[in-house]
Design a protein around this motif. Sequence first.
Motif, PDB file in Angstrom:
ATOM      1  N   THR A 199      43.632  44.784  34.037  1.00  0.00           N
ATOM      2  CA  THR A 199      42.285  45.176  34.439  1.00  0.00           C
ATOM      3  C   THR A 199      42.497  45.644  36.113  1.00  0.00           C
ATOM      4  O   THR A 199      41.154  46.126  36.507  1.00  0.00           O
ATOM      5  CB  THR A 199      41.167  43.996  34.523  1.00  0.00           C
ATOM      6  OG1 THR A 199      42.032  43.272  35.380  1.00  0.00           O
ATOM      7  CG2 THR A 199      41.102  43.735  33.106  1.00  0.00           C
ATOM      8  N   LEU A 200      43.426  46.098  36.510  1.00  0.00           N
ATOM      9  CA  LEU A 200      43.371  46.323  38.092  1.00  0.00           C
ATOM     10  C   LEU A 200      42.962  47.877  38.588  1.00  0.00           C
ATOM     11  O   LEU A 200      42.108  47.729  39.488  1.00  0.00           O
ATOM     12  CB  LEU A 200      44.940  46.688  38.345  1.00  0.00           C
ATOM     13  CG  LEU A 200      45.186  46.798  39.940  1.00  0.00           C
ATOM     14  CD1 LEU A 200      44.565  45.919  41.025  1.00  0.00           C
ATOM     15  CD2 LEU A 200      46.642  46.860  40.421  1.00  0.00           C
ATOM     16  N   LEU A 201      43.357  48.864  37.682  1.00  0.00           N
ATOM     17  CA  LEU A 201      42.574  50.079  37.979  1.00  0.00           C
ATOM     18  C   LEU A 201      41.146  50.002  38.008  1.00  0.00           C
ATOM     19  O   LEU A 201      40.363  50.533  39.033  1.00  0.00           O
ATOM     20  CB  LEU A 201      43.128  51.248  37.356  1.00  0.00           C
ATOM     21  CG  LEU A 201      42.666  52.548  37.443  1.00  0.00           C
ATOM     22  CD1 LEU A 201      42.666  52.949  38.931  1.00  0.00           C
ATOM     23  CD2 LEU A 201      43.100  53.612  36.547  1.00  0.00           C
ATOM     24  N   GLU A 202      40.299  49.501  36.883  1.00  0.00           N
ATOM     25  CA  GLU A 202      39.123  49.470  36.802  1.00  0.00           C
ATOM     26  C   GLU A 202      38.449  48.663  37.915  1.00  0.00           C
ATOM     27  O   GLU A 202      37.263  48.829  38.305  1.00  0.00           O
ATOM     28  CB  GLU A 202      38.897  49.063  35.311  1.00  0.00           C
ATOM     29  CG  GLU A 202      39.123  50.040  34.174  1.00  0.00           C
ATOM     30  CD  GLU A 202      38.483  51.361  34.478  1.00  0.00           C
ATOM     31  OE1 GLU A 202      37.246  51.375  34.802  1.00  0.00           O
ATOM     32  OE2 GLU A 202      39.050  52.395  34.295  1.00  0.00           O
ATOM     33  N   SER A 203      39.184  47.492  38.241  1.00  0.00           N
ATOM     34  CA  SER A 203      38.641  46.640  39.260  1.00  0.00           C
ATOM     35  C   SER A 203      38.777  47.285  40.531  1.00  0.00           C
ATOM     36  O   SER A 203      37.909  46.874  41.405  1.00  0.00           O
ATOM     37  CB  SER A 203      39.430  45.274  39.328  1.00  0.00           C
ATOM     38  OG  SER A 203      40.660  45.322  39.717  1.00  0.00           O
ATOM     39  N   LEU A 204      39.582  48.249  40.844  1.00  0.00           N
ATOM     40  CA  LEU A 204      39.673  48.680  41.986  1.00  0.00           C
ATOM     41  C   LEU A 204      38.409  49.885  42.093  1.00  0.00           C
ATOM     42  O   LEU A 204      37.831  49.863  43.165  1.00  0.00           O
ATOM     43  CB  LEU A 204      40.815  49.606  42.162  1.00  0.00           C
ATOM     44  CG  LEU A 204      42.153  48.743  42.447  1.00  0.00           C
ATOM     45  CD1 LEU A 204      43.311  49.754  42.393  1.00  0.00           C
ATOM     46  CD2 LEU A 204      42.195  47.873  43.594  1.00  0.00           C
ATOM     47  N   LYS A 205      38.153  50.172  41.076  1.00  0.00           N
ATOM     48  CA  LYS A 205      37.114  51.454  41.025  1.00  0.00           C
ATOM     49  C   LYS A 205      35.662  50.496  41.141  1.00  0.00           C
ATOM     50  O   LYS A 205      34.739  50.976  41.725  1.00  0.00           O
ATOM     51  CB  LYS A 205      36.983  52.022  39.709  1.00  0.00           C
ATOM     52  CG  LYS A 205      38.122  53.003  39.486  1.00  0.00           C
ATOM     53  CD  LYS A 205      38.131  53.611  38.121  1.00  0.00           C
ATOM     54  CE  LYS A 205      39.018  54.604  37.616  1.00  0.00           C
ATOM     55  NZ  LYS A 205      39.062  55.141  36.408  1.00  0.00           N
ATOM     56  N   LEU A 206      35.663  49.263  40.619  1.00  0.00           N
ATOM     57  CA  LEU A 206      34.399  48.603  40.934  1.00  0.00           C
ATOM     58  C   LEU A 206      34.292  48.061  42.447  1.00  0.00           C
ATOM     59  O   LEU A 206      33.150  47.719  42.852  1.00  0.00           O
ATOM     60  CB  LEU A 206      34.553  47.353  40.036  1.00  0.00           C
ATOM     61  CG  LEU A 206      34.329  47.368  38.391  1.00  0.00           C
ATOM     62  CD1 LEU A 206      34.622  46.099  37.704  1.00  0.00           C
ATOM     63  CD2 LEU A 206      32.904  47.946  38.234  1.00  0.00           C
ATOM     64  N   GLY A 207      35.586  48.021  43.241  1.00  0.00           N
ATOM     65  CA  GLY A 207      35.241  47.502  44.301  1.00  0.00           C
ATOM     66  C   GLY A 207      36.282  46.430  44.896  1.00  0.00           C
ATOM     67  O   GLY A 207      36.130  45.770  46.011  1.00  0.00           O
ATOM     68  N   CYS A 208      37.246  45.835  44.109  1.00  0.00           N
ATOM     69  CA  CYS A 208      38.200  45.238  44.252  1.00  0.00           C
ATOM     70  C   CYS A 208      38.936  45.527  45.680  1.00  0.00           C
ATOM     71  O   CYS A 208      39.318  46.845  45.475  1.00  0.00           O
ATOM     72  CB  CYS A 208      38.902  44.529  43.418  1.00  0.00           C
ATOM     73  SG  CYS A 208      38.394  43.339  42.104  1.00  0.00           S
ATOM     74  N   ALA A 209      39.497  44.709  46.368  1.00  0.00           N
ATOM     75  CA  ALA A 209      40.251  45.388  47.607  1.00  0.00           C
ATOM     76  C   ALA A 209      41.884  45.480  47.335  1.00  0.00           C
ATOM     77  O   ALA A 209      42.497  45.773  48.336  1.00  0.00           O
ATOM     78  CB  ALA A 209      40.145  44.041  48.682  1.00  0.00           C
ATOM     79  N   GLY A 210      42.194  44.794  46.122  1.00  0.00           N
ATOM     80  CA  GLY A 210      43.772  45.210  45.862  1.00  0.00           C
ATOM     81  C   GLY A 210      44.125  44.439  44.753  1.00  0.00           C
ATOM     82  O   GLY A 210      43.380  43.576  44.041  1.00  0.00           O
ATOM     83  N   PHE A 211      45.525  44.047  44.889  1.00  0.00           N
ATOM     84  CA  PHE A 211      46.423  43.148  43.879  1.00  0.00           C
ATOM     85  C   PHE A 211      46.957  42.047  44.635  1.00  0.00           C
ATOM     86  O   PHE A 211      47.668  42.460  45.489  1.00  0.00           O
ATOM     87  CB  PHE A 211      47.143  44.035  43.092  1.00  0.00           C
ATOM     88  CG  PHE A 211      47.992  43.403  41.988  1.00  0.00           C
ATOM     89  CD1 PHE A 211      47.396  42.783  40.850  1.00  0.00           C
ATOM     90  CD2 PHE A 211      49.211  42.996  42.060  1.00  0.00           C
ATOM     91  CE1 PHE A 211      48.084  42.201  39.983  1.00  0.00           C
ATOM     92  CE2 PHE A 211      49.780  42.292  41.267  1.00  0.00           C
ATOM     93  CZ  PHE A 211      49.458  41.775  40.016  1.00  0.00           C
TER      94      PHE A 211
END
Length: 305
Positions: A199-211
Amino acid sequence: MLKDIPGGIYPTMITPYTTDNKVDYNAVEQLLAWYAERNVNGIFAICQSSEIFFLSFEERLELLKFIMAHKPANTALVASGNVANDLDRQIYEAKAFTDTGIDAYVFISNRFASPDDSDDVLLKNMEYAADALPEISLGVYECPYPYKRLLTPYVLKKMAETGRYRFLKDTCCDLSQLKEKLDAVKGSDLKIFNANSATLLESLKLGCAGFSGVMANFHPEIYAKLYGIYKTETEKAELLQNFIGFFSVAECQCYPVNAKYYLSLEGLNINIDSRSKNKAEFTPSRMAEIRQMRILTQLFEKNYL
């Protein structure tokens, strides 16, 4: 001093061992250099990938001191380690860890409440521990062992309001939950780092700061590339996401033994000994899978990075 935690890729650092079951500091130093060469932004040390539930307090502290003395320049360092059941013992150990100069101390969420305890119990114990520590940035890790305590939006909002929390390693693996968590901390200094590759790419689009997750011990350079381009090169970002999402099945394949084997293929002088997993379970077939993953990683990087 409260430090801001930069966004980006934070490997969950593994612990190498010698054949006589001691921490292998030569391999630790090589691993730190390997991370740096692959453009990670930070390191999450003394976490579950580090096998902290199988390390004594003295081993955890000595290891963290070594990591701090040898960490790459311009690399953020956050660390956990509060594995004890007794809250005051957790505070005692956390003070020793914060004295090493880390950028943030990361609480383990399941250490502050039992599975049946309410969020208010959790918050009360977190507040007690935080108030006992020096003025240092804090974080929380939703560690799945011995049980997974996911933080609710209510808890995250309360944490953000304190101004001290800057890091969350999220393990919910669910975009709808991540959206609610991000909404709860919007406008604050609390950054959410996704541990789930799929889910990383979509989470980055939502506003997550990274992995911050397991798979940054295999090919962190691909994660770093994805983080660097996801806003500007959308088609390539989708391709990178497909790669990392599929290969993240390696998480279920005798980790961290398999990661140590992968790193040995990368040229690190590291063996596959582990305290948390029986290396005998890392069968020749599983070894072959990791070798094949590395070959495909190299091919993918040659053609697409």
